[in-house]
Every structure is written in structure tokens, then in C-alpha cells.
Design an enzyme around this catalytic site. Structure first.
Site, short mmCIF file in Angstrom:
data_model
loop_
_atom_site.label_atom_id
_atom_site.label_comp_id
_atom_site.label_asym_id
_atom_site.label_seq_id
_atom_site.Cartn_x
_atom_site.Cartn_y
_atom_site.Cartn_z
N SER A 207 0.86 -1.18 0.00
CA SER A 207 0.00 0.00 0.00
C SER A 207 0.90 1.22 0.00
CB SER A 207 -0.89 0.01 1.26
OG SER A 207 -1.52 1.26 1.44
N TYR B 150 -2.42 -1.32 10.22
CA TYR B 150 -2.30 -1.31 8.76
C TYR B 150 -0.96 -0.71 8.34
CZ TYR B 150 -3.84 -0.96 3.89
OH TYR B 150 -3.97 -1.10 2.52
N LYS C 17 2.00 -2.98 6.56
CA LYS C 17 2.27 -2.66 5.15
C LYS C 17 3.70 -2.18 4.96
CE LYS C 17 -1.65 -3.87 3.37
NZ LYS C 17 -1.73 -5.04 2.45
#
Length: 271
Positions: free
Chosen positions: A141, A154, A158
Site C-alpha cells: 500500500s 495497517y 504494510k
């Protein structure tokens, strides 16, 4: 690498980016095993891609964070479709916003967003070294290059996904194994909207941070960029080209970038 005639495995393929990548691969002449935790969704996508059952798309329900299920997935792909040449580690989850995520939430985020990549590579790389080629595509991401306002789980996992893809490419790139790392910003998927559906201020902020930072792309647009990047064997795949400018800005003056992100967060908090 040209994908025509090759066998690919795409995880998280029950919808969103994974389903779109699988569709583009089939259209380009590849045979694809689609995997997803949602068995109904992945079987539906596979049936849509291969309505006559010619063997170009096979849907399998699997938890790709589980080492045994990854092994079974690869064995089935090789048994029913042929030697796996490309693996798209695309399955991902957001985790939970803020610091309130407990150990189980952190464990699951690490399992899906990074350990699943490591476990797949541990099984694939020896096979690819024997064959002299293979292609590993990691869906990380833009949060893995920058950060994710609102969601520590997250952002951290990532970042780890980007780091592992870099290491894999450095270590095996001269041995026939190609690696790409996909780092988009906003893509119109269920994952994008999880924050605003969380019922928390931080979760809503996490979604708005992405949707206000740039254009929200359709999964099909991302898939098109992915296949073009694979053909050229680019490591970093950026469907949003402006992410590279943001990354350079971050690296040029880290303190200034952090101050800017704090201001951005404050504006989001003010609505």
C-alpha cells in the site's frame, strides 16, 4: 515476464484488486487459481472468468495466512493447472484503528499482511530456483511507503510488506526470481470503506485520509497498471504516480514531512 500460458495464484481474489488482477491475467492468456477466505465470493468470480469450465480460472476457499493451506493451495494449482510461475500475495486486512487493538488483532494483521507473504515465499522460492524463474507480486500500500493516519496495524504491517519484498528482490533477483511491490492509495474496494464503517472517529479519519489524498481508482485500473509493470519487471508499482513525489518529499526532510502529516490529521479531525 509474459503471462500468456503461465499459471498464477492470486490471493484475496474474491473481490476488489485481487479479482481484477485475476481477470486481467485470464484475459492475457494465463491460467489462474483464485484464493479467498470467502469461498462463495471466490467461486463466483472464478465462474465469471471461466464460465465454460475450460480450466482458465479455479476458485478455492483458503486462509492464506495458514502455512498448511498455502501449501495445499500451491500443490492444487500445480496439480490441476501446472507449475506456478506467478504468485500475487494480495490478501490484506486493515486491522483496527488506534492503539486499542489487542494482541489478537495485531497477530491477525501480521499474519495476513506480511507473514502470509513470507510463508508463500518459503514454499515457492525453492521451486522457482530449481526452474530458473518465478514472479512474486506483493500487494502492500502507499501506507507502506508513507503511513496510514488512524490505523497503526495497517501502517506497520504494510511497511513490513514493502521491506520483505525489497529483501526478496535483492536476495533472489539475480537468480531468475522477479519481485514487484504494489503500493496504491485509494482503490474502490470494501477494504477502503472499512474505516468509515467502524463506528470510530479514528476509523472514519483513516478512510477520509485516503479518499481526500488523491483520486480513488477502480480495481480494473489498478490491474491494468499491474500487468504493464510485470511486463517491464518494475519493482515498485504505483497506480497513483503522485505517491513517488510524496515518498521523495518524506525522504528529503523527515521532520517536515511528519509536521505536515500532523497538520493533515488535524484538518481531518476538524472535519
Amino acid at each position: 515476464m509474459q503471462v500468456e500460458g503461465k499459471v498464477a495464484v492470486v490471493t484475496g481474489a474474491g473481490g476488489g484488486i485481487g479479482a481484477a488482477i485475476a481477470g486481467s491475467l485470464v484475459a492475457a492468456g494465463a491460467k489462474v487459481l483464485l484464493a479467498d477466505l470467502d469461498g462463495d465470493a471466490v467461486h463466483r468470480v472464478a465462474s465469471e472468468l471461466d464460465p465454460t469450465g475450460k480450466g482458465s480460472a479455479l476458485g478455492v476457499r483458503a486462509d492464506v495466512a495458514d502455512n498448511g493451506e498455502i501449501r495445499d493451495l500451491l500443490d492444487r494449482a500445480e496439480r490441476e493447472l501446472g507449475p506456478v510461475a506467478l504468485y500475487f500475495a494480495n490478501a490484506g486486512i486493515t486491522g483496527a484503528p488506534g492503539l486499542d487493538a489487542d494482541e489478537s488483532v495485531w497477530d491477525r494483521a501480521f499474519d495476513v499482511n506480511i507473514r502470509a507473504h513470507v510463508r508463500a515465499a518459503q514454499l515457492l522460492v525453492p521451486r522457482w530456483l530449481d526452474r530458473g524463474e518465478g514472479y512474486f507480486v506483493s500487494t502492500a500500500s502507499a501506507a507502506g511507503l508513507l503511513t496510514q493516519i488512524g490505523s497503526a496495524t495497517y501502517s506497520v504491517t504494510k511497511h513490513a510488506a514493502v521491506g520483505f519484498a525489497e529483501w526478496l528482490s535483492v536476495t533472489y533477483g539475480d537468480k531468475g526470481i522477479r519481485v514487484s511491490c504494489l503500493c496504491p492509495m485509494g482503490v474502490e474496494t470494501a477494504l477502503l470503506r472499512e474505516g468509515e464503517r467502524s463506528g470510530t472517529g479514528l476509523g472514519d479519519m483513516a478512510t477520509r485520509a485516503v479518499t481526500s489524498a488523491g483520486k480513488v481508482l477502480e480495481p480494473s485500473e489498478v490491474a491494468e497498471v499491474v500487468l504493464a509493470a510485470i511486463a517491464e519487471e518494475h519493482f515498485l508499482i504505483l497506480p497513483h504516480p503522485e505517491v513517488l513525489d510524496m515518498y521523495r518529499y518524506k525522504g528529503a526532510d523527515y521532520d517536515r514531512w511528519i509536521a505536515g502529516m500532523r497538520r493533515f490529521q488535524a484538518k481531518l479531525a476538524d472535519g
